[in-house]
Write a protein that holds these residues in place. Structure first.
Motif, mmCIF file in Angstrom:
data_model
loop_
_atom_site.group_PDB
_atom_site.id
_atom_site.type_symbol
_atom_site.label_atom_id
_atom_site.label_comp_id
_atom_site.label_asym_id
_atom_site.label_seq_id
_atom_site.Cartn_x
_atom_site.Cartn_y
_atom_site.Cartn_z
ATOM 1 N N HIS A 50 0.804 -1.224 0.000
ATOM 2 C CA HIS A 50 0.000 0.000 0.000
ATOM 3 C C HIS A 50 0.835 1.271 0.000
ATOM 4 N N PHE A 51 2.120 1.135 -0.245
ATOM 5 C CA PHE A 51 3.030 2.272 -0.136
ATOM 6 C C PHE A 51 2.567 3.476 -0.962
ATOM 7 N N GLN A 53 -0.339 4.363 -1.886
ATOM 8 C CA GLN A 53 -1.591 4.957 -1.421
ATOM 9 C C GLN A 53 -1.476 5.615 -0.044
ATOM 10 N N LEU A 54 -0.464 5.248 0.711
ATOM 11 C CA LEU A 54 -0.335 5.794 2.062
ATOM 12 C C LEU A 54 0.170 7.233 2.010
ATOM 13 N N PRO A 55 -0.431 8.096 2.833
ATOM 14 C CA PRO A 55 0.099 9.468 2.914
ATOM 15 C C PRO A 55 1.553 9.429 3.398
ATOM 16 N N LYS A 56 2.373 10.284 2.843
ATOM 17 C CA LYS A 56 3.799 10.288 3.200
ATOM 18 C C LYS A 56 3.999 10.620 4.680
ATOM 19 N N ASP A 57 3.098 11.395 5.279
ATOM 20 C CA ASP A 57 3.185 11.652 6.720
ATOM 21 C C ASP A 57 2.989 10.371 7.512
ATOM 22 N N THR A 58 2.151 9.486 7.014
ATOM 23 C CA THR A 58 1.934 8.199 7.672
ATOM 24 C C THR A 58 3.193 7.352 7.585
ATOM 25 N N VAL A 59 3.794 7.308 6.402
ATOM 26 C CA VAL A 59 5.036 6.549 6.223
ATOM 27 C C VAL A 59 6.115 7.109 7.149
ATOM 28 N N ARG A 60 6.204 8.415 7.223
ATOM 29 C CA ARG A 60 7.184 9.053 8.109
ATOM 30 C C ARG A 60 6.935 8.633 9.561
ATOM 31 N N SER A 61 5.687 8.624 9.968
ATOM 32 C CA SER A 61 5.337 8.225 11.338
ATOM 33 C C SER A 61 5.686 6.769 11.611
ATOM 34 N N VAL A 62 5.506 5.896 10.621
ATOM 35 C CA VAL A 62 5.871 4.483 10.768
ATOM 36 C C VAL A 62 7.356 4.375 11.099
ATOM 37 N N PHE A 63 8.183 5.079 10.347
ATOM 38 C CA PHE A 63 9.628 4.967 10.551
ATOM 39 C C PHE A 63 10.106 5.729 11.792
ATOM 40 N N GLU A 64 9.378 6.758 12.209
ATOM 41 C CA GLU A 64 9.698 7.409 13.485
ATOM 42 C C GLU A 64 9.446 6.441 14.638
ATOM 43 N N LEU A 65 8.339 5.705 14.569
ATOM 44 C CA LEU A 65 8.068 4.701 15.601
ATOM 45 C C LEU A 65 9.087 3.567 15.545
ATOM 46 N N CYS A 66 9.463 3.182 14.349
ATOM 47 C CA CYS A 66 10.488 2.148 14.194
ATOM 48 C C CYS A 66 11.767 2.582 14.891
ATOM 49 N N LEU A 103 12.200 4.475 0.500
ATOM 50 C CA LEU A 103 12.126 4.618 1.954
ATOM 51 C C LEU A 103 13.291 5.364 2.568
ATOM 52 N N ILE A 104 14.360 5.529 1.848
ATOM 53 C CA ILE A 104 15.606 6.044 2.418
ATOM 54 C C ILE A 104 15.404 7.347 3.177
ATOM 55 N N SER A 105 14.635 8.258 2.648
ATOM 56 C CA SER A 105 14.462 9.553 3.314
ATOM 57 C C SER A 105 13.695 9.435 4.627
ATOM 58 N N TYR A 106 13.030 8.310 4.860
ATOM 59 C CA TYR A 106 12.258 8.113 6.090
ATOM 60 C C TYR A 106 13.052 7.401 7.182
#
Length: 129
Positions: A50-51, A53-66, A103-106
């Motif tokens: 779903h990459f 379709q996902l908002p980039k802010d959501t992707v950023r939040s995923v990797f911040e939690l990671c 994903l690198i920037s995240y």
């Protein structure tokens, strides 16, 4: 889900597609508990699928939690996010199922460090690292 899986739940709660992935795994494994690295891998698969379709802010939040998990999570959750989640993303890149460069920037420093170590271990180069 036990409290040592709080970060996985928080990641899953960031998008319905991620939550659905975790719910599907729970149903498949019921009445057993989903192994934590399998749960991490499932979240990675959902992110891959779903990459776009996902908002980039959501992707950023995923990797911040990671990154938070790799800094402060339990040993179990660190394994789930490093071995289950990040390595699933890297293996998908190796199989040309997903372009890791997206994903690198995240990625935070701990995530990058882990991914580079896995490249060295497997003697491969993940695109973008």
């Amino acid at each position: 889900m036990p409290t040592d899986r709080k970060y996985l739940d928080r990641i899953a709660d960031l998008a319905p597609q991620l939550r659905e992935s975790l719910a599907t795994l729970k149903a498949e494994w019921s009445p057993e508990v989903v192994p934590i690295t399998v749960a991490g891998g499932g979240l990675a698969q959902a992110l891959i699928e779903h990459f776009e379709q996902l908002p980039k802010d959501t992707v950023r939040s995923v990797f911040e939690l990671c990154e938070q998990v790799l800094d402060n999570g339990s040993a179990e959750e660190q394994a789930a996010l490093s071995t289950g989640f990040l390595e699933t993303l890297q293996h998908a890149d190796g199989g040309r199922l997903f372009d890791f460069k997206a994903l690198i920037s995240y990625l935070g420093p701990k995530s990058k460090e882990h991914c580079l170590a896995m490249d060295e271990f497997w003697k491969v180069t993940t695109r973008g690292l």
